[in-house]
Design a protein around this motif. Structure first.
Motif, short mmCIF file in Angstrom:
data_model
loop_
_atom_site.label_atom_id
_atom_site.label_comp_id
_atom_site.label_asym_id
_atom_site.label_seq_id
_atom_site.Cartn_x
_atom_site.Cartn_y
_atom_site.Cartn_z
N TYR A 1 34.27 50.75 45.79
CA TYR A 1 34.51 50.35 44.24
C TYR A 1 33.39 51.15 43.57
N SER B 1 35.24 54.55 42.78
CA SER B 1 36.43 54.30 42.24
C SER B 1 36.57 54.79 40.08
N ILE B 2 34.88 53.14 40.51
CA ILE B 2 35.27 52.90 38.87
C ILE B 2 34.48 53.99 38.16
N MET C 1 28.96 46.17 36.79
CA MET C 1 28.95 47.26 37.36
C MET C 1 27.95 47.30 38.53
N GLY D 1 40.78 55.44 41.16
CA GLY D 1 39.75 56.14 40.40
C GLY D 1 40.68 57.61 39.44
N ILE E 1 43.83 54.84 38.05
CA ILE E 1 42.35 53.56 36.19
C ILE E 1 42.61 54.97 35.33
N LEU F 1 39.83 49.63 30.30
CA LEU F 1 38.83 50.06 31.36
C LEU F 1 38.11 48.61 31.79
N ASN G 1 38.59 47.29 35.21
CA ASN G 1 37.01 46.84 36.36
C ASN G 1 37.83 45.83 37.16
N LEU H 1 40.24 45.86 39.83
CA LEU H 1 39.88 46.88 40.56
C LEU H 1 38.12 46.24 42.21
N SER H 2 37.90 45.36 40.90
CA SER H 2 36.89 44.62 41.36
C SER H 2 37.30 43.56 43.14
#
Length: 837
Positions: free
Chosen positions: A634, A637-638, A672, A714, A717, A746, A750, A753-754
């Motif tokens: 995670y 990627s972020i 994050m 990543g 995104i 973004l 996020n 993605l999480s």
């Protein structure tokens, strides 16, 4: 255990204990102070992220942007608070573990045996040490049975030394280990005054071994830091080239450095391991080192002792075979007069104060069946401790009239070997032994000697013994043990049984316990020592049962399995298990019936001796390792879209080159950080976790494929975020609106993605069944803060954004969803392929 206190051993009374403690203090070698909040805060302020924030705050103050400077100071407080919370949470978990690991000691006070914390022993106490216990003070022996001690911790000499109250050296020392028998010693020195204390040895000096995963994570973070420095310099130079403003260029560079630095990863690792160990402690699994949690999930072979581990270690006397009458008696028929000699000599061959379960049973049966109890009339005046392969022991007693009793017991083969029976008579008894063994019984041979001289043989095997018969014990498998082994096999883990017992008994108990792949023949300890290294590695790979094992043989099997590349968990509870427990990747000792030596050698202790807890431990290890990987993937990627959103517009000369300032990056970091180290740590275990093969210890925490997928996530995104940038610019929006579109996209990405990274196999909707309230909390807080930034004027002015209408908000959400949720299709294809295989 020491039940009956001899009349001459009263111990201190409460008043004497208090007086001694006032004079000599507590039994502590090293009174280490607890970490203060100030020390914790100083440690946190050394973190690279905090140093960057302080530098950025200083620049903002210099250029007069007091609002941004104030925000950075608040960010420093917030980041420090999160770090303090996580650090304090980890430390509390480790302190709780340390407290649970503190040993107890037995002392005689007020003529009663009691257990107290070891640090409460006082000078003058009568302290009791037994086979397998660590001695916790210096003192003089006043009473003993068959007592020997290993003083390697002080002398370096590995051989054990026999001592009693009449020995020339009748002293025992803190930090040494009782190898056999029992001793009561009067405490003379405690704490720093002991020999161990003066040497300055302390467990607190032993540094925790760095695990492979820690090393890999450390290397990854260093690599990212080096990349950060390089890109920082590049951004500074490019920015300065365009603006000729040094402070603004430094701000751009520091913004990028903040976005590159993955400081969440080491914090997450520490948090996961410490909290994992603490949660296991609540389940009755005491972890000595938190990094062992990681290794647990990699276990490929479990080597288990039989007695007390697979079995209950209750030693119920089931049968007595009397050789002279050639009859076998079953409980409750032990009162038959013909058994008087057999029961009597079985008891006399045991310790006068028994601590072994079989010896306790023999003493109890003697008391229940004998017409006259002669135990107080006879004194043990000479003894031969347990030795030989297979082992036996001999005790010599005498009464006031000099009438002598010489009694021996031991492995039936050992007793037969020293008996006067003919070979045919021995073979007849061997047939009985085999029959009992095949039913899973533990068997002791009993013998007596009529030796009359005063020059006793150097070895007990040199006496002439009359064979009396057999004592047959039943030690049943623990309840639910079959289910335990079924779960172990389902998890792809192999099982080896390593025991000092004979083959027939072991095979029977193993079959009852549900252990599979049993071969006709077992490998005995003597054979293990003869195999060359290469052949031994083959044997340990194929065989399941190893019998008549002694410490050196157990150690050799564990080392051979390790050389084969197996991750070995060794289960044991006795003194003879200690070397193998120490050598194994994971030494597992039984907390209730395990000896102190076994617990000291082990890296994990099962508090209630329930082997099923090991399954919980292995599952926890796998869950934690999987969740660490989720958190790291995670973070990777972020970070990619943050880094590229900071650099790409600047390097490519786009219309708004500085969309993100340190204010925006630190906001993202504050979201994050908790998501990575708190939310993912709380993630439940996936349903397929315990039916997968163990991972290899040599595997890196992210292989190329996994790292590649995270990088692609990543980049996708990034494409989405930069598409939102171009959409806003092409729509003729100003810098504030463009920044709002990019920032919102973004944040939404996020969140998606999480959620999608909760599993890299199951769908996001399947993962919703795994309840994790922290996800709801963090996502809720993130959305509220985002809306505050967009629609609350003081915040939107500060973050230099303008509010988005419903269509723009929907566009940002849609772009974010497309840039992340393609991964759900990837997982669906992966599941479909797996089902088709």
């Amino acid at each position: 255990m020491f039940h009956n206190v001899p009349d001459n051993l009263k111990g201190l009374n409460d008043h004497e204990v208090a007086a001694s403690r006032k004079t000599y203090g507590y039994n502590r070698i090293d009174a280490t102070g607890k970490s203060t909040w100030l020390k914790l805060l100083i440690d946190i302020l050394k973190e690279p992220m905090l140093i960057l924030l302080i530098a950025i705050s200083a620049i903002y103050f210099i250029i007069g942007d007091y609002g941004e400077a104030t925000f950075m100071i608040l960010a420093i407080v917030a980041v420090s608070a999160i770090s303090l919370y996580q650090d304090n949470r980890s430390k509390k978990a480790l302190e709780a573990l340390k407290k649970l690991n503190e040993p107890l000691s037995k002392v005689i006070r007020n003529a009663k045996v009691i257990e107290i914390p070891t640090n409460e022993i006082v000078v003058g106490d009568l302290s009791i040490t037994e086979e397998g216990k660590m001695i916790n003070a210096d003192g003089k022996i006043v009473h003993s049975n068959d007592f020997s001690v290993n003083e390697a911790a002080l002398t370096g000499e590995s051989l054990s030394v026999f001592k009693n109250s009449k020995s020339e050296d009748n002293k025992v020392y803190s930090g040494t280990l009782s190898v056999s028998g029992l001793a009561v010693f009067e405490v003379e020195k405690i704490g720093k005054e002991t020999r161990l204390g003066k040497i300055g040895a302390s467990l607190s000096d032993i540094k925790e071994e760095v695990s492979p995963l820690q090393l890999q994570i450390g290397r990854f973070v260093k690599t990212m830091a080096i990349i950060g420095v390089v890109v920082f310099l590049m951004v500074c130079m490019v920015s300065y080239y365009h603006t000729r403003n040094l402070l603004e260029s430094l701000l751009n560079g520091l913004t990028l450095a903040m976005s590159v630095l993955p400081e969440e990863i080491p914090v997450a690792f520490t948090t996961f391991m410490a909290l994992g160990a603490w949660k296991l402690m609540r389940d009755g699994i005491i972890i000595k080192r938190s990094s062992i949690v990681e290794t647990l999930g990699s276990t490929t072979v479990i080597c288990t002792d039989k007695t007390g581990t697979i079995t209950e270690n209750t030693m119920h006397l089931k049968y007595l075979y009397d050789y002279n009458s050639d009859k076998t008696f079953e409980e409750p028929d032990f009162s038959a007069s013909v058994l008087s000699d057999l029961i009597g000599y079985a008891m006399w061959s045991s310790e006068p104060v028994p601590f072994d379960p079989m010896e306790k049973t023999l003493h109890r049966v003697y008391g229940q069946t004998q017409k006259e109890d002669l135990r107080k009339s006879y004194t043990l005046f000479h003894e031969y401790p347990l030795d030989g392969k297979p082992p036996m022991m001999t005790h010599l007693f005498e009464n006031a009239e000099k009438h002598r009793i010489i009694a021996a017991k031991g492995a039936p083969e050992a007793i037969l070997n020293v008996s006067t029976l003919s070979e045919s008579q021995k073979n007849k008894v061997r047939g009985l032994i085999k029959g009992f063994g095949q039913q899973g019984f533990r068997i002791l041979g009993i013998a007596k000697s009529g030796f009359r001289g005063e020059e006793f043989p150097g070895k007990q095997q040199n006496f002439k013994f009359e064979f009396l018969g057999l004592a047959v014990f039943y030690d049943p498998p623990k309840k639910g043990i079959r289910d335990v082994f079924r779960h172990i096999y389902n998890a792809g883990i192999k099982v080896k049984v390593i025991t000092g017992d004979n083959t027939d008994t072991t095979k029977s108990i193993a079959a009852q316990a549900g252990i599979v792949n049993l071969t006709e023949e077992a490998v005995e300890g003597a054979a293990i020592m003869k195999y060359p290294e290469e052949e031994l590695m083959q044997v340990v790979g194929q065989q399941v049962i190893f019998t008549r094992m002694f410490p050196e043989a157990k150690l050799r099997v564990v080392n051979a399995l390790k050389k084969k590349g197996e991750v070995v968990a060794m289960l044991g509870d006795g003194v003879n298990d200690a070397p193998a427990l120490k050598s194994a990747h994971i030494g597992v000792a039984m907390g209730h019936k395990g000896t102190e030596i076994a617990k000291a050698a082990a890296s994990l202790v099962i508090a209630n001796d329930d082997l099923g807890k090991l399954i919980i431990g292995i599952a926890a290890g796998r869950r934690i390792y999987t969740n660490i990987k989720k958190a790291i993937r995670y973070i990777i990627s972020i970070h990619i879209p943050i880094i590229l959103t900071v650099t790409m517009p600047l390097f490519l000369g786009w219309v708004y080159p500085q969309l993100f300032t340190p204010v925006h990056v630190i906001f993202l970091e504050l979201i994050m950080g908790p998501t990575c180290s708190i939310v993912y740590e709380n993630e439940p275990m996936e349903k397929n976790t315990m039916v997968q093969k163990p991972r290899k210890m040599t595997d890196t925490f992210l292989n190329r494929k996994e790292l590649g997928i995270s990088i692609v996530q990543g980049l996708m995104i990034t494409i989405g975020v930069l598409s939102a940038y171009q959409y806003a610019v092409l729509s003729g929006e100003n810098e504030e609106k463009t920044r709002a579109m990019v920032f919102t996209t973004l944040i939404f990405a996020n969140i998606w993605l999480s959620l999608t990274n909760r599993s890299f196999y199951y769908s996001m909707f399947e993962s919703f069944r795994n309840r994790n309230i922290l996800f709801v909390m963090i996502i809720g807080i993130t959305v509220l803060l985002l809306f505050g930034i967009l629609y609350f004027p003081p915040f939107s002015v500060f973050f230099k954004v303008s509010g988005l209408n419903i269509a723009e908000l929907g566009t940002a959400g849609l772009i974010a969803a497309v840039s992340v949720l393609w991964f759900e299709v990837f997982k669906w294809v992966k599941r479909k392929r797996h089902k088709d295989e």
